[in-house]
Write a protein that holds these residues in place. Structure first.
Motif, PDB file in Angstrom:
ATOM      1  N   GLU A  44     -32.232  47.575 -53.297  1.00 29.22           N
ATOM      2  CA  GLU A  44     -31.728  48.401 -52.200  1.00 29.22           C
ATOM      3  C   GLU A  44     -32.558  49.666 -51.973  1.00 29.22           C
ATOM      4  O   GLU A  44     -32.214  50.489 -51.119  1.00 29.22           O
ATOM      5  N   GLY A  45     -33.615  49.825 -52.748  1.00 32.09           N
ATOM      6  CA  GLY A  45     -34.537  50.934 -52.529  1.00 32.09           C
ATOM      7  C   GLY A  45     -34.126  52.258 -53.135  1.00 32.09           C
ATOM      8  O   GLY A  45     -34.700  53.305 -52.793  1.00 32.09           O
ATOM      9  N   PHE A  46     -33.160  52.258 -54.039  1.00 35.18           N
ATOM     10  CA  PHE A  46     -32.717  53.519 -54.629  1.00 35.18           C
ATOM     11  C   PHE A  46     -33.792  54.137 -55.526  1.00 35.18           C
ATOM     12  O   PHE A  46     -33.945  55.364 -55.569  1.00 35.18           O
ATOM     13  N   PHE A  47     -34.533  53.308 -56.255  1.00 34.79           N
ATOM     14  CA  PHE A  47     -35.654  53.833 -57.040  1.00 34.79           C
ATOM     15  C   PHE A  47     -36.753  54.345 -56.111  1.00 34.79           C
ATOM     16  O   PHE A  47     -37.355  55.396 -56.347  1.00 34.79           O
ATOM     17  N   GLU A  48     -37.015  53.582 -55.056  1.00 35.21           N
ATOM     18  CA  GLU A  48     -38.044  53.973 -54.086  1.00 35.21           C
ATOM     19  C   GLU A  48     -37.714  55.323 -53.466  1.00 35.21           C
ATOM     20  O   GLU A  48     -38.600  56.172 -53.281  1.00 35.21           O
ATOM     21  N   GLU A  49     -36.444  55.549 -53.149  1.00 39.11           N
ATOM     22  CA  GLU A  49     -36.018  56.831 -52.584  1.00 39.11           C
ATOM     23  C   GLU A  49     -36.307  57.988 -53.530  1.00 39.11           C
ATOM     24  O   GLU A  49     -36.504  59.127 -53.094  1.00 39.11           O
ATOM     25  N   GLU A  50     -36.322  57.691 -54.809  1.00 38.55           N
ATOM     26  CA  GLU A  50     -36.588  58.714 -55.823  1.00 38.55           C
ATOM     27  C   GLU A  50     -38.056  58.764 -56.240  1.00 38.55           C
ATOM     28  O   GLU A  50     -38.409  59.428 -57.223  1.00 38.55           O
ATOM     29  N   GLY A  51     -38.909  58.036 -55.508  1.00 38.61           N
ATOM     30  CA  GLY A  51     -40.341  58.065 -55.800  1.00 38.61           C
ATOM     31  C   GLY A  51     -40.720  57.320 -57.062  1.00 38.61           C
ATOM     32  O   GLY A  51     -41.645  57.721 -57.776  1.00 38.61           O
TER      33      GLY A  51
END
Length: 323
Positions: A44-51
């Motif tokens: 869901e991109g939660f890690f991606e949102e945190e860089g």
């Protein structure tokens, strides 16, 4: 003027493209729907949102996972908190610190070959396909059996010489009358007529830090901001999984379970969620730590009692929960 704006836009784009996410090498002890919030954070991109980019490896067993962490084959491990106790009891130069809880109950289910109404006394004299000695599934299993006045080493024909990754296959091949299995294997075997789920060890054993994110103390000291962002991504996914419907959860998890139907994934995830196996936040409580050590002591596997405040650090979990 237009030329100036073009140069600014190109320069900004180049800077954005050159900004790389931090990569975390993450070792998971096995692949299971039990760890759904972690996969959700990835999908869901939660890690991606945190860089953060996750380099996920599956190590198939607590001992192998901890070896990978200790040998710098991974930065963070997702594994049972008991492994940190085994290592820290030896007083290593670089302690292993638990910093975020993912699951808060046992994740195994008791499967029986026969569908007849189940009573715990039915286990007496049966052949029981157990888990690895000293691992959380086996210790919790023994703890629960003893609560029902069954001594697993006296009242059962207990098989413990099968590698963790091959237990499900052994049961499918006809070994044992009873077995402890994680999801999705348990639901898949029911669908295939190989057995029936008759009890949940998670419901029977109470709150336990069953799978926890941990890292070397030196890594945590050097990557304070990264660990906070990592923990925030996990917290987002823990909230998400209790808010979404099972079919939506299954869609998110399906890339990690390509050989499993979405119906089975949805059913397994819902089963775990209904018994609150997924932690609702990453906080690792002292009650859970003490319960873990009680279970290890009951199983004769606790090397010595270790101090909660020394080996559990809720700094980052508290930060993201209280934001």
């Amino acid at each position: 003027m237009f030329l100036f704006l073009a140069i600014v836009l190109v320069t900004t784009a180049c800077q954005s493209n050159n900004e790389k996410n931090d990569t975390v090498r993450l070792a998971e002890v096995t692949r299971s729907i039990f760890y759904a919030p972690m996969y959700v954070a990835m999908e869901e991109g939660f890690f991606e949102e945190e860089g953060i980019d996750i380099d996920l490896i599956t190590t198939w067993g607590g001992d192998k996972t901890m070896t990978t962490l200790l040998s710098d084959g991974s930065d963070i491990a997702l594994v049972g908190a008991e492994t940190s106790i085994y290592v820290n009891a030896q007083q290593p130069n670089d302690s292993i610190i638990n910093f975020a809880m993912l699951t808060q109950t046992d994740g195994t289910f008791l499967m029986a070959r026969n569908e007849a109404s189940f009573d715990w006394d039915d286990l007496r004299g049966s052949t029981f396909l157990g888990q690895r000695k000293g691992g959380m599934p086996q210790m919790v299993g023994e703890y629960v059996l003893k609560q029902h006045d069954i001594d697993p080493h006296i009242d059962l024909d207990l098989i413990q010489n099968i590698d963790f990754a091959n237990i499900a296959n052994a049961y499918a091949s006809g070994t044992g009358e009873y077995v402890q299995l994680f999801e999705p294997q348990a639901t898949m075997f029911e669908e295939e007529g190989l057995g029936h789920i008759v009890a949940s060890f998670g419901e029977e054993s109470g709150t336990i830090p069953y799978t926890v994110f941990m890292a070397k103390e030196s890594y945590l000291e050097k990557h304070n901001d990264l660990i906070e962002r990592f923990t925030r991504a996990i917290y987002k996914s823990q909230q998400w999984i209790y808010e979404e419907d099972p079919n939506t959860i299954a869609k998110s998890l399906s890339p990690f379970f390509e050989d499993t139907s979405t119906d089975i994934i949805a059913s397994a995830a819902e089963r775990y969620r209904n018994q609150q196996s997924y932690a609702t936040d990453p906080l690792f409580t002292k009650e859970a730590w003490d319960n873990l050590q009680d279970i290890m002591e009951e199983a004769g596997e606790l090397p010595k009692r270790l101090d909660y405040d020394r080996y559990v650090d809720n700094t980052w979990a508290n930060q993201v929960v209280n934001e």
